[in-house]
Design a protein around this motif. Structure first.
Motif, mmCIF file in Angstrom:
data_model
loop_
_atom_site.group_PDB
_atom_site.id
_atom_site.type_symbol
_atom_site.label_atom_id
_atom_site.label_comp_id
_atom_site.label_asym_id
_atom_site.label_seq_id
_atom_site.Cartn_x
_atom_site.Cartn_y
_atom_site.Cartn_z
ATOM 1 N N THR A 34 69.651 9.691 62.961
ATOM 2 C CA THR A 34 69.082 10.902 63.531
ATOM 3 C C THR A 34 68.245 11.592 62.466
ATOM 4 O OG1 THR A 34 69.556 13.008 64.609
ATOM 5 C CG2 THR A 34 71.120 12.273 62.955
ATOM 6 N N TYR B 87 69.198 11.151 68.801
ATOM 7 C CA TYR B 87 69.959 10.064 68.189
ATOM 8 C C TYR B 87 69.395 8.728 68.655
ATOM 9 C CZ TYR B 87 73.430 13.623 67.132
ATOM 10 O OH TYR B 87 74.061 14.736 66.665
ATOM 11 N N GLU C 247 77.969 12.800 68.312
ATOM 12 C CA GLU C 247 77.706 12.838 66.872
ATOM 13 C C GLU C 247 78.664 11.922 66.115
ATOM 14 O OE1 GLU C 247 77.714 15.903 63.113
ATOM 15 O OE2 GLU C 247 78.062 16.659 65.112
ATOM 16 N N ASN D 110 67.484 14.972 62.903
ATOM 17 C CA ASN D 110 67.881 16.374 62.917
ATOM 18 C C ASN D 110 69.214 16.491 63.648
ATOM 19 O OD1 ASN D 110 66.764 15.559 65.277
ATOM 20 N ND2 ASN D 110 65.479 17.331 65.586
ATOM 21 N N ASP D 111 70.217 16.935 62.953
ATOM 22 C CA ASP D 111 71.560 17.049 63.505
ATOM 23 C C ASP D 111 72.051 18.451 63.227
ATOM 24 O OD1 ASP D 111 74.012 16.520 64.551
ATOM 25 O OD2 ASP D 111 74.755 15.453 62.801
ATOM 26 N N SER D 112 71.790 19.361 64.165
ATOM 27 C CA SER D 112 72.042 20.760 63.862
ATOM 28 C C SER D 112 73.179 21.385 64.650
ATOM 29 C CB SER D 112 70.772 21.562 64.081
ATOM 30 O OG SER D 112 70.270 21.309 65.356
ATOM 31 N N ASP E 56 66.785 24.416 69.780
ATOM 32 C CA ASP E 56 67.370 23.376 68.948
ATOM 33 C C ASP E 56 67.226 22.035 69.661
ATOM 34 O OD1 ASP E 56 68.661 22.128 66.922
ATOM 35 O OD2 ASP E 56 70.637 22.916 67.370
ATOM 36 N N LYS E 57 66.930 21.000 68.891
ATOM 37 C CA LYS E 57 66.754 19.666 69.460
ATOM 38 C C LYS E 57 67.391 18.652 68.532
ATOM 39 C CE LYS E 57 62.854 17.423 69.040
ATOM 40 N NZ LYS E 57 61.508 16.902 69.153
ATOM 41 N N ASP E 58 68.173 17.733 69.107
ATOM 42 C CA ASP E 58 68.757 16.619 68.367
ATOM 43 C C ASP E 58 68.401 15.333 69.088
ATOM 44 O OD1 ASP E 58 69.900 18.294 66.552
ATOM 45 O OD2 ASP E 58 71.926 18.135 67.338
#
Length: 190
Positions: free
Chosen positions: A159, A129, A169, A161-163, A125-127
């Motif tokens: 962003t 910002y 956040e 992708n915000d998983s 998983d990658k976020d």
């Protein structure tokens, strides 16, 4: 005689410029937390009495195995400061800033444990910002050695992708956020 006056004038002018060059740039090193311009180790360079740049960097990772268990955080930022008022103990400035917050998480999960179909899968998983902002800041300078920094401004965060939730956040499941942001810091003058 005229040649000696020109040489003497050049020597005086050059020594004056050297004395001014000794005053600037000023350097500061410290720790900063800002939702707009980044968090971590901070470096400030004052180019002259009115213009400064602040750079912020924090690389951080946890985990024991890069493929199965790794959390990587990289935060970097840049802030331009324009001094509006300054005396020996106080500095008020306007700033424009940008930062990048990168979060990567690798983990593994076992599906159908204790059965013939047990299988380990790897999750990634990658976020990322991006933050932009404008605002005002205040430095309290203690004995020309330590600066305590406070700033507040308008922040825009987006962003793609915000998983998974993390401490930055502000988009709350949306693609972007517009609102107040700010920060604090402590810097030692070098």
């Amino acid at each position: 005689m005229r040649f000696k006056v020109i040489i003497l004038s050049l020597i005086i002018l050059m020594s004056y410029n050297v004395s001014l060059a000794g005053k600037y740039p000023h350097h500061q090193l410290g720790i900063s937390f800002s939702t707009i311009s980044g968090t971590g180790l901070g470096y400030v360079i004052e180019l002259d009495r009115y213009n400064s740049f602040q750079f912020t960097l924090m690389p951080y990772y946890t985990g024991s195995n890069a493929e199965k268990n790794l959390n990587l955080t990289l935060i970097t930022g840049l802030e331009y400061q324009r001094t509006l008022y300054r005396d020996f103990e106080n500095k008020i400035y306007a700033f424009g800033a940008a930062s990048l917050w990168y979060f990567e998480k690798n983990s593994s999960r076992i599906i159908n444990p204790n059965s013939d179909f047990e299988k380990e899968i790897l999750l990634y998983d990658k976020d990322v910002y991006h933050n932009l902002g404008l605002g005002l800041g205040y430095d309290y300078i203690l004995n020309e050695v330590v600066s305590f920094n406070f700033n507040l401004g308008l922040q825009y965060q987006f962003t793609s992708n915000d998983s998974y939730p993390n401490y930055l956040e502000r988009t709350r499941g949306q693609a972007s956020f517009l609102g107040l942001g700010g920060g604090v810091g402590i810097f030692f003058h070098l």
